[in-house]
Design an enzyme around this catalytic site. Structure first.
Site, PDB file in Angstrom:
ATOM      1  N   HIS B 174      -4.312  -0.037  -0.575  1.00  0.00           N
ATOM      2  CA  HIS B 174      -3.028   0.022  -1.272  1.00  0.00           C
ATOM      3  C   HIS B 174      -1.885   0.180  -0.263  1.00  0.00           C
ATOM      4  O   HIS B 174      -0.911  -0.572  -0.291  1.00  0.00           O
ATOM      5  CB  HIS B 174      -3.039   1.192  -2.262  1.00  0.00           C
ATOM      6  CG  HIS B 174      -1.731   1.455  -2.938  1.00  0.00           C
ATOM      7  ND1 HIS B 174      -1.511   1.214  -4.275  1.00  0.00           N
ATOM      8  CD2 HIS B 174      -0.540   1.944  -2.472  1.00  0.00           C
ATOM      9  CE1 HIS B 174      -0.275   1.533  -4.593  1.00  0.00           C
ATOM     10  NE2 HIS B 174       0.337   1.986  -3.512  1.00  0.00           N
ATOM     11  N   GLU B 175      -2.032   1.153   0.639  1.00  0.00           N
ATOM     12  CA  GLU B 175      -0.938   1.418   1.594  1.00  0.00           C
ATOM     13  C   GLU B 175      -0.711   0.221   2.516  1.00  0.00           C
ATOM     14  O   GLU B 175       0.430  -0.181   2.751  1.00  0.00           O
ATOM     15  CB  GLU B 175      -1.244   2.665   2.418  1.00  0.00           C
ATOM     16  CG  GLU B 175      -1.295   3.964   1.605  1.00  0.00           C
ATOM     17  CD  GLU B 175      -0.042   4.208   0.776  1.00  0.00           C
ATOM     18  OE1 GLU B 175       1.046   3.769   1.180  1.00  0.00           O
ATOM     19  OE2 GLU B 175      -0.168   4.816  -0.298  1.00  0.00           O
ATOM     20  N   HIS B 178       1.225  -2.621   1.085  1.00  0.00           N
ATOM     21  CA  HIS B 178       2.691  -2.488   1.134  1.00  0.00           C
ATOM     22  C   HIS B 178       3.247  -3.207   2.371  1.00  0.00           C
ATOM     23  O   HIS B 178       4.356  -3.743   2.335  1.00  0.00           O
ATOM     24  CB  HIS B 178       3.112  -1.019   1.153  1.00  0.00           C
ATOM     25  CG  HIS B 178       3.122  -0.380  -0.199  1.00  0.00           C
ATOM     26  ND1 HIS B 178       3.834  -0.903  -1.263  1.00  0.00           N
ATOM     27  CD2 HIS B 178       2.515   0.737  -0.673  1.00  0.00           C
ATOM     28  CE1 HIS B 178       3.665  -0.128  -2.324  1.00  0.00           C
ATOM     29  NE2 HIS B 178       2.862   0.861  -2.006  1.00  0.00           N
ATOM     30  N   TYR B 189      12.075  -1.821  -4.198  1.00  0.00           N
ATOM     31  CA  TYR B 189      11.252  -0.678  -4.614  1.00  0.00           C
ATOM     32  C   TYR B 189      11.974   0.094  -5.713  1.00  0.00           C
ATOM     33  O   TYR B 189      12.339   1.265  -5.548  1.00  0.00           O
ATOM     34  CB  TYR B 189      10.956   0.205  -3.401  1.00  0.00           C
ATOM     35  CG  TYR B 189       9.682   1.000  -3.537  1.00  0.00           C
ATOM     36  CD1 TYR B 189       8.440   0.369  -3.596  1.00  0.00           C
ATOM     37  CD2 TYR B 189       9.718   2.382  -3.611  1.00  0.00           C
ATOM     38  CE1 TYR B 189       7.274   1.095  -3.729  1.00  0.00           C
ATOM     39  CE2 TYR B 189       8.556   3.122  -3.733  1.00  0.00           C
ATOM     40  CZ  TYR B 189       7.339   2.473  -3.789  1.00  0.00           C
ATOM     41  OH  TYR B 189       6.190   3.204  -3.921  1.00  0.00           O
ATOM     42  N   GLU B 198       4.270  -2.019  -6.521  1.00  0.00           N
ATOM     43  CA  GLU B 198       3.191  -1.050  -6.666  1.00  0.00           C
ATOM     44  C   GLU B 198       1.924  -1.696  -7.230  1.00  0.00           C
ATOM     45  O   GLU B 198       0.809  -1.395  -6.795  1.00  0.00           O
ATOM     46  CB  GLU B 198       3.636   0.090  -7.584  1.00  0.00           C
ATOM     47  CG  GLU B 198       4.328   1.214  -6.838  1.00  0.00           C
ATOM     48  CD  GLU B 198       3.443   1.752  -5.731  1.00  0.00           C
ATOM     49  OE1 GLU B 198       2.267   2.062  -6.001  1.00  0.00           O
ATOM     50  OE2 GLU B 198       3.898   1.832  -4.591  1.00  0.00           O
ATOM     51  N   ASP B 276      10.888   8.542 -10.069  1.00  0.00           N
ATOM     52  CA  ASP B 276       9.930   7.637  -9.428  1.00  0.00           C
ATOM     53  C   ASP B 276      10.543   6.235  -9.245  1.00  0.00           C
ATOM     54  O   ASP B 276       9.892   5.228  -9.491  1.00  0.00           O
ATOM     55  CB  ASP B 276       8.646   7.586 -10.285  1.00  0.00           C
ATOM     56  CG  ASP B 276       7.513   6.806  -9.640  1.00  0.00           C
ATOM     57  OD1 ASP B 276       7.416   6.803  -8.411  1.00  0.00           O
ATOM     58  OD2 ASP B 276       6.734   6.184 -10.395  1.00  0.00           O
ATOM     59  N   HIS B 281       5.476   3.746 -10.165  1.00  0.00           N
ATOM     60  CA  HIS B 281       4.038   4.055 -10.228  1.00  0.00           C
ATOM     61  C   HIS B 281       3.564   4.206 -11.671  1.00  0.00           C
ATOM     62  O   HIS B 281       2.406   4.538 -11.908  1.00  0.00           O
ATOM     63  CB  HIS B 281       3.725   5.343  -9.463  1.00  0.00           C
ATOM     64  CG  HIS B 281       3.991   5.248  -7.993  1.00  0.00           C
ATOM     65  ND1 HIS B 281       5.216   5.552  -7.455  1.00  0.00           N
ATOM     66  CD2 HIS B 281       3.204   4.852  -6.968  1.00  0.00           C
ATOM     67  CE1 HIS B 281       5.162   5.365  -6.140  1.00  0.00           C
ATOM     68  NE2 HIS B 281       3.959   4.941  -5.821  1.00  0.00           N
TER      69      HIS B 281
HETATM   70 ZN   LIG Z   1       2.370   2.330  -3.287  1.00  0.00          ZN
END
Ligand SMILES: [Zn+2]
Lengths: 103, 381
Positions: B174-175, B178, B189, B198, B276, B281
């Site tokens: 996931h990271e 990005h 974002y 996301e 958020d 998310h």
């Molecule tokens: Zn993320």
């Protein structure tokens, strides 16, 4: 003196872990109350800009922290993001996390 | 509108005012609110970090020679401090250490690199062979993982609700994804584009796990972050808690202390919030489920066709940083048409998936007809 920490964002927004945390010196042991006063003093908190550091460009999943302090007639709010490189803001954030009740 | 960062890093910058204005005009209610608030306040104080549409043509890819297609990993130990990157503890080719977090990060970076290279012939996250860096043991009882625009950062967790964040391969994937999105679609974002950003990280994070386990779509758990929560965190039905579910958004966890997974699975339940970054998310659950439905309908190994369609979509130069769910959905349908033909089962599955989550795909009539016979893999470029 009262200090509040709000945490927003991060890899997951967990409802139960993103409630604001509050510490009031009236509810602290004198030694902890004195430490909080010293941390606020050392940070020069009331003289700080309201933005204490933004996330780097292109960042994702960073958390944003907002610290608000009320001391007598003085009140001030400072927001900052991961990665937290300012040791004074990190110390204040960690103090609230350690000493807050019912978070 | 924004200036170039050094070439080997994704070229990113703060959301420019014209994108804020576009979101204020055409975004959802929550995006409008955030965009207007940001425009109205001191930019240095309230700036929302988002990516910037820098190059119209993608010229920087053509200008830069491709790096050699080999992994170049470095894992750092943050030493419980919040300074980056920390001390080097494992370089590419070094033997495993006695530190599980270091080895998990090293292996996760490797699995991610292998996935993008094998499945999509992508040379690291920027497709130019950029090195992969990760810091573990970041901060004290730190319960987060993040991407700082250049590297991954993992906390050890608080030890109460969270284990160390390297424990789940899909979180590492996931990271790093990005980083892929940051060098391709550059989705803002914030609001719906942020939720798409996301969602892309969750989808490819899950695909990296499925690829590594060599699972077909029907065998995968479609969960994000299994192993991240401590055993005290509860989920429905007595199964292990996870952070999110692509199959059933909103069912990752349901715990007396942590609350319930807040993700919606359908547009009817879209969450309007200013927290958020506008629920990036949270509302990612909707495009996450669309991908799951498409992958299940297409069948087989999800990264091969459904994943390929989504991958070509994030590389689509017509996909704007301010894309809404419907814009993204249209681009996935077009990518499916280019890859497999406009009458293909794959394209039909993609359209049905978006319909099932309540996203209406706009102006399909405007889509150029591409006969299956001339549709080729990689036509998106
Ligand atoms: Zn993320």
């Amino acid at each position: 003196m009262r200090i509040q920490l709000e945490t927003d964002g991060g890899f997951a927004l967990i409802p139960g872990l993103s409630r604001p945390l509050t510490v009031d010196t009236k509810e602290l042991r004198p030694v902890d109350a004195a430490e909080l006063s010293r941390l606020v003093e050392d940070a020069g908190f009331f003289a700080r800009p309201t933005s204490g550091g933004e996330a780097p460009a292109g960042a994702a999943d960073v958390r944003r922290f907002t610290l608000s302090v009320v001391a007598g007639a003085r009140r001030h709010t400072v927001s900052f993001s991961d990665p937290v490189t300012d040791p004074h803001l990190a110390a204040l954030r960690d103090f609230v996390r350690t000493h807050a009740r019912g978070g | 509108m924004c200036h170039h960062a050094p070439h080997r890093h994704p070229i990113l910058c703060i959301l420019p005012p014209q994108i804020l204005r576009e979101l204020a005009r055409n975004g959802t209610a929550a995006e409008r609110d955030i965009a207007l608030a940001t425009l109205a306040t001191d930019q240095t104080a309230r700036m929302t970090r988002v990516t910037c549409e820098l190059q119209e043509s993608g010229a920087h890819h053509a200008l830069m020679p491709a790096g050699p297609a080999r992994k170049q990993r470095t894992v750092y130990d943050g030493g419980a401090r919040e300074a980056l990157p920390g001390r080097v503890v494992r370089n590419e080719g070094d033997k495993a250490t006695r530190d599980a977090a270091v080895n998990e990060a090293y292996d996760g970076l490797g699995a991610t690199w292998n996935f993008y290279f094998t499945a999509y012939q992508r040379n690291s996250i920027d497709d130019r062979g950029v090195r992969l860096d990760a810091t573990v043991h970041y901060g004290k009882r730190y319960d987060n993982a993040f991407w700082n625009g250049q590297q991954m950062i993992f906390g050890d967790g608080d030890g109460k609700y969270f284990n160390r964040f390297t424990a789940a391969l899909d979180v590492i994937g996931h990271e790093l994804t990005h980083g892929v999105t940051g060098s391709e679609a550059r989705l803002a974002y914030l609001g719906q584009p942020g939720a798409l950003n996301e969602s892309i990280s969750d989808i490819f994070g899950s695909l990296i796990k499925q690829f590594t386990l060599d699972q077909t779509a029907d065998r995968a758990d479609w969960l994000i972050g299994v192993g991240l929560f401590s055993s005290r965190v509860k989920a429905n039905g007595g199964r292990a808690a996870a952070l999110r579910s692509l199959k059933s958004p909103g069912t990752g966890y349901n715990d007396p202390v942590l609350g319930k997974d807040p993700q919606p699975a359908h547009m009817a339940d879209f969450v309007h919030t200013s927290r958020d970054n506008g629920g990036v998310h949270i509302n990612s659950g909707i495009p996450n489920r669309a991908f799951y439905l498409a992958a299940m309908a297409i069948g087989g190994k999800a990264w091969e066709r459904a994943g390929r369609i989504w991958y070509e979509t994030i590389r689509d130069r017509q996909l704007k940083p301010t894309a809404q769910f419907a814009d993204f959905a249209l681009r996935t349908a077009m990518a499916a048409g280019r890859l497999y033909g406009s009458a293909s089962d794959e394209r039909t599955a993609v359209l049905a998936a978006w319909r099932q989550v309540g996203v209406t795909v706009p102006s399909l009539q405007a889509e150029p007809h591409v006969p299956a016979s001339v549709a080729t893999v990689g036509a998106a470029d």
